[in-house]
Design an enzyme around this catalytic site. Structure first.
Site, PDB file in Angstrom:
ATOM      1  N   ARG A   1       0.853  -1.181   0.000  1.00 31.18           N
ATOM      2  CA  ARG A   1       0.000   0.000   0.000  1.00 31.18           C
ATOM      3  C   ARG A   1       0.894   1.237   0.000  1.00 31.18           C
ATOM      4  O   ARG A   1       1.946   1.254   0.649  1.00 31.18           O
ATOM      5  CB  ARG A   1      -0.899   0.025   1.249  1.00 31.18           C
ATOM      6  CG  ARG A   1      -2.019  -1.011   1.238  1.00 31.18           C
ATOM      7  CD  ARG A   1      -3.082  -0.727   0.177  1.00 31.18           C
ATOM      8  NE  ARG A   1      -4.183  -1.672   0.209  1.00 31.18           N
ATOM      9  CZ  ARG A   1      -4.309  -2.731  -0.600  1.00 31.18           C
ATOM     10  NH1 ARG A   1      -3.403  -2.978  -1.519  1.00 31.18           N
ATOM     11  NH2 ARG A   1      -5.366  -3.525  -0.504  1.00 31.18           N
TER      12      ARG A   1
ATOM     13  N   HIS B   1      -1.287   0.148  -9.499  1.00 31.10           N
ATOM     14  CA  HIS B   1      -1.937  -0.810  -8.602  1.00 31.10           C
ATOM     15  C   HIS B   1      -2.484  -2.001  -9.415  1.00 31.10           C
ATOM     16  O   HIS B   1      -3.688  -2.303  -9.381  1.00 31.10           O
ATOM     17  CB  HIS B   1      -3.047  -0.137  -7.789  1.00 31.10           C
ATOM     18  CG  HIS B   1      -3.422  -0.907  -6.558  1.00 31.10           C
ATOM     19  ND1 HIS B   1      -3.785  -0.310  -5.373  1.00 31.10           N
ATOM     20  CD2 HIS B   1      -3.508  -2.248  -6.319  1.00 31.10           C
ATOM     21  CE1 HIS B   1      -4.077  -1.248  -4.473  1.00 31.10           C
ATOM     22  NE2 HIS B   1      -3.912  -2.442  -5.037  1.00 31.10           N
TER      23      HIS B   1
END
Ligand code: NDP
Ligand code: OXD
Length: 310
Positions: A225, A273
């Site tokens: 993350r 991502h």
């Protein structure tokens, strides 16, 4: 009773079709067309609108559309008494391992340096030749994804180390754990791979103080993350030469704004991502099984311990 599907980025029709194949006869409602709230029994969710899950009085479980759950725990109104199940899917692990192996090899073989030499038209071998047995790779987080990546890195001969929350015997992977083990772990990571969950304990963990512990010239691969990395500290470490490069699949914020300095940094590679994406076909099978087990009162794999945060 019905199953709610809510995700801003996924194709609801693909999901509806996959769920229908593996859960025939179930009613699936797609946000915002959810019908009567009291009829929702299970929610399959990625970044649901804040407060939505709390408004479902008969919700029996929340199934994350991904391995991570920070997109759910960030909702202050998350109904914490409702079981939360994260996705454990072999397809997520194999995609992530491809990403990790590809980028470890890329840094190990100095491909970013050769790309900049090519841009200048320079034929210049970088010596000494790289030797995997001398390039230490550290996995920060050694759960479902980190351990799979390690298995796939082993054949190359990199000395591997891992940092976890609790103590583990990891065989030929050198094991470190907890706050007391962090600096010892970092000091031996020529290539650091972050695969931690984002929790109160891990947010901002890769800051100036921790990056300074890495061997000079280390590279970072962050596929966990964006919130794990303090971006200005990473940029400073790249400028000073403390870090030789960074590959970031995740950023803070996401999407990364077009004028963000990370985009144009010569030693940074960004992917949006995509290291490992949930596929409706494989995930629907797992979710159908989880729902069957939840209804039967049987244990379900991937149940999150909210007191631990992952
Ligand atoms: P797991 O829960 O299986 O593993 C988590 C690992 O992190 C465990 O080894 C755990 O230690 C360790 N850990 C957790 N908290 C701490 C802490 N405070 N200190 C040290 N170690 C800690 O998760 P997964 O492997 O399935 O997934 C990891 C993350 O990857 C997800 O949470 C998500 O954020 C990210 N992800 C990113 C994707 C992408 O496309 N970029 C796709 C999928 C996931 P222990 O073993 O002791 O419990
Ligand atoms: C996940 C992700 O958590 O895709 O699965 O980030």
């Amino acid at each position: 009773m019905a199953i709610l599907f809510t995700s801003p980025g996924d194709n609801a029709q693909d999901w509806r079709a996959a769920l229908a194949r593996h859960m025939p006869g179930e009613t699936v409602r797609v946000w915002p067309d959810i019908g009567p709230r009291e009829a929702i029994e299970f929610a399959i969710a990625w970044q649901p609108p804040p407060g939505l899950l709390a408004s479902l009085p008969n919700l029996r479980a929340i199934l994350s559309l991904g391995a991570g759950i920070d997109h759910l725990t960030s909702d202050p109104q998350l109904p914490r008494h409702v079981p939360l199940i994260r996705l454990i899917d072999p397809s997520l692990a194999s995609q992530m391992s491809e990403y990790v192996v590809m980028n470890v090899l890329r840094h190990h073989r100095r491909m970013p340096d050769y790309a900049s030499l090519q841009a200048k038209g320079r034929w210049h071998p970088l010596l000494p030749a790289p030797d995997t047995t001398k390039r230490r790779v550290g996995l920060m987080g050694f759960g479902v994804l980190g351990s799979d990546a390690a298995e796939k890195l082993k054949p190359f001969g990199f000395p591997l180390r891992a940092w976890t929350h609790r103590p583990h015997d990891l065989g030929d992977v050198q094991a470190f754990h907890g706050a007391a083990g962090l600096n010892g772990f970092l000091a031996g990571c020529d290539i650091l791979v972050c695969l931690l969950p984002l929790t109160d304990d891990t947010r901002g963990i890769l800051d100036a103080r921790r990056l300074a512990v890495l061997p000079r010239g280390a590279a970072l691969i962050n596929a966990a993350r964006g919130g794990h990395v303090v971006t200005p500290d990473l940029l400073a470490a790249l400028e000073s030469g403390q870090m030789s490069g960074a590959t970031l699949d995740v950023t803070d914020p996401e999407p990364l704004p077009p004028d963000h300095p990370l985009w144009r940094h010569p030693r940074v590679t960004i992917t949006p991502h995509v290291a490992s994406a949930t596929l409706p076909e494989t995930a629907a099978v797992i979710m159908a099984e989880s729902i069957r087990r939840l209804r039967a009162g049987s244990p379900v794999s991937g149940q999150v311990d909210l007191t631990r945060g992952y």
